[in-house]
Enzyme design. Sequence first.
Site, PDB file in Angstrom:
ATOM      1  CD  GLU A   1      -3.985  -8.907   2.724  1.00 36.61           C
ATOM      2  OE1 GLU A   1      -2.682  -8.737   3.929  1.00 36.61           O
ATOM      3  OE2 GLU A   1      -4.251  -9.462   1.670  1.00 36.61           O
TER       4      GLU A   1
ATOM      5  N   GLY B   1       4.892  -3.011   3.827  1.00 38.79           N
ATOM      6  CA  GLY B   1       4.167  -4.174   3.072  1.00 38.79           C
ATOM      7  C   GLY B   1       4.648  -4.076   1.855  1.00 38.79           C
TER       8      GLY B   1
ATOM      9  CB  THR C   1      -1.028  -0.497   1.249  1.00 34.33           C
ATOM     10  OG1 THR C   1      -1.896  -1.370   1.251  1.00 34.33           O
ATOM     11  CG2 THR C   1      -1.771   1.139   1.288  1.00 34.33           C
TER      12      THR C   1
END
Length: 658
Positions: free
Chosen positions: A424, A192, A153
């Site tokens: 998620e 991430g 992200t």
Amino acid sequence: MGIGDINKDLIRERAKCTFNVTELTYFLDGGKDKTLERKERERVMLTKREELFGGTPDEYLSHKEKYENSMRKAVILFSLLRKVQKENNTDLTNYRNLLSGVLGASISQDGSPFGLHYIMFMPVFMSQADEEQQKKWLHRALNCSIIGSYAQTELGHGTFIRGLETTATYDPATQEFVLHSPTLTSYKWWPGGSQLYSKGECHGIHSFIVQVRDEDTHMPLPGIKVGEIGVKMGLNAVNNGFIGFDNVRIPRTNMLMKHAKVLEDGTYVKSKNSKLIYGAMVFVRVVIVFDSVNYLAKAITVATRYSAVRRQSQLKEGEPERQILDYVTQQDKILTAIAGCFAMKMNARMLWDTFNVINDQLHKGNFERLGELHALACCLKAISTTDSSMFTERCRLACGGHGYMVSSNLPPTYALTTASCTYEGDNTVLLLQTARFLLKTWRQIDTAPLTPTVQYLKTVSTPGYSYKWENSVEGIIRGFQIVSMKKISSCVDLMTTKIMSGMSQEDAWNTVSIQLVSAGESHCRAIVISTFHEDMSKAMRSMSEPLAEVMGQLVELYAVFWALERLGDLLEFTSISGADVVKLRSRYEELLRKIRPNAVGLVDAFDIIDELLQSSLGAYDGRVYERLMEEALKSPLNAEPVNQSFHKYLKPFMQGKL
Ligand SMILES: CCC/C=C/C(=O)SCCNC(=O)CCNC(=O)[C@H](O)C(C)(C)COP(=O)([O-])OP(=O)([O-])OC[C@H]1O[C@@H](n2cnc3c(N)ncnc32)[C@H](O)[C@@H]1OP(=O)([O-])[O-]
Ligand SMILES: Cc1cc2nc3c(=O)[nH]c(=O)nc-3n(C[C@H](O)[C@H](O)[C@H](O)COP(=O)(O)OP(=O)(O)OC[C@H]3O[C@@H](n4cnc5c(N)ncnc54)[C@H](O)[C@@H]3O)c2cc1C
């Protein structure tokens, strides 16, 4: 703990239970050996009880202290757990047990700083790294000699992965990738993945392993700007960060190349299926369904035990105050949450089994069911997390003012469940993904073979298929299947009409998207209820009669609850009548009455030790008032009788001197 220390009402509740609680614990754990394995993990963990659970409660620490304290505890916990976990193998089932063991045991109400390492960093390796890369890094990750995050992200994009801006440009002269964050919005936010460029062509999103900090000094490496994103609603023991890359060079072999590759001369070799790159997210969504069960199990344990201990108001003049669990409105809040937890437990297991079957097929190059797995993981992640948040909030509300205390652990648990509705994959977006699969399936219903989870669409849409509403579990399941089928077919018809009238496919999609989300939800609800019914019915055959009876009551309560919750859909799309609804409502209240005596036994079976429950309201002994006072006295504001602000601010103010 002596029997005298246990609240008398709880003793009576446990005496009332009609089934063997240990038998249910074994079932919930997946067998006696799994229970023993879990209890061994807990025993080992409790050898460090003081270091892990003592000291100032997190809620009284600063943001920085909380992070440092959670790191201190995580290192102790994971060192202990490593000793008891099976040999560091990467067998997926073992790994998922490690996850639930490790994270289920995560001892802070605010998550674990190692959570991402285990939930995201490791699964990416297992699904995206080739053998060479696994040899080089996976075992270092498993024994925690490297700790990883998952930086996909960005500040500007989370949902729309194809919109990510970070670039990875291959330089054949040096056989390196140059990672770059061209804009502020391209900064990785939350970690991430990056857009891969080679020979001037963009090949889309790919995964790379990037060393962010020096292994000795822990300083950020040259060209890398890192930081922490600030205080969140919860999960503040997880240090979510940001990363900016300024032309950072990494070796070609740092691109995870199990699927797509870049050769030394810069030639791009595409993956056999472009969606395999997203494989880690499917695995994590499967894990999140298990997490949603674990969070809800804590909330229902707290709310149920508290509801057995709390006496409030007289039902009849002159009578003693009643246990609030005797109020039917309380049973409505709590017993449905218990049924919801059991339903999602069975669906998590189904999803895990489905994931393993299809994952094996993918490894053999058979992508036939990839779309179905993605759609199933999306809708089950969305529905399990939405339900878990909703039922956790019902549990908090069921505990009145004390349920609003952080020491009850209901507010922190709610913060955890509501985060999972976003991370998620935002739940709306995931249900739209499921809807996309369902519309595609519907359009091909007469020409293409149907995969197992959508077979029902054919059954209930066969010409001449007749269905009269029945108030049974099977009747309710059939009703939800019809609702789902009719919503999907009406979305297809609506979109066709709009496109025929000149609207673009994309605008038609957006215009109909509320109904698309609703179709995805109805499809999932039909799956959840039928899985709960079918899989629990199978399991009940090997249960003792008393336990089987209670499980059957939970299945029916869950089905009837959702039938009443979705009456609008059933009235619109099925032949349910007003008289049926009256009978449903009375059956619902009858089921609440039947299950009431077993409420405490049902949550005791989750066997969550007090140290992990971390709740002044939910402890096994039910001594809620003593614990509420114990927790209150830990507040730093109680360290002295008069806080310094009186003399500094209040007194001069009251005397008109400010
Ligand atoms: C504790 C946890 C900590 C948290 C960590 C995080 O949050 S980490 C960050 C978590 N972040 C997120 O979760 C971000 C959420 N966003 C996303 O996952 C993607 O942006 C997207 C799926 C929404 C759209 O993606 P897109 O624009 O590329 O796709 P599209 O819509 O154009 O569909 C094209 C085709 O691809 C298919 N397909 C798509 N995905 C998958 C898949 N995973 N597998 C298989 N298939 C998949 C789809 O079905 C369709 O097939 P069809 O119909 O052509 O046969
Ligand atoms: C606690 C937490 C931990 C996280 N950890 C990580 C991590 O470790 N690594 C990582 O990479 N990311 C992480 N994330 C980020 C997370 O994956 C994203 O927040 C999530 O994918 C949602 O994307 P977004 O934030 O861009 O929301 P947005 O997509 O901007 O959502 C805002 C609104 O837009 C709507 N929307 C967006 N697109 C569409 C569409 N196509 N159709 C209809 N509506 C749409 C959404 O439904 C939502 O209502 C974390 C997030 C949280 C909350």
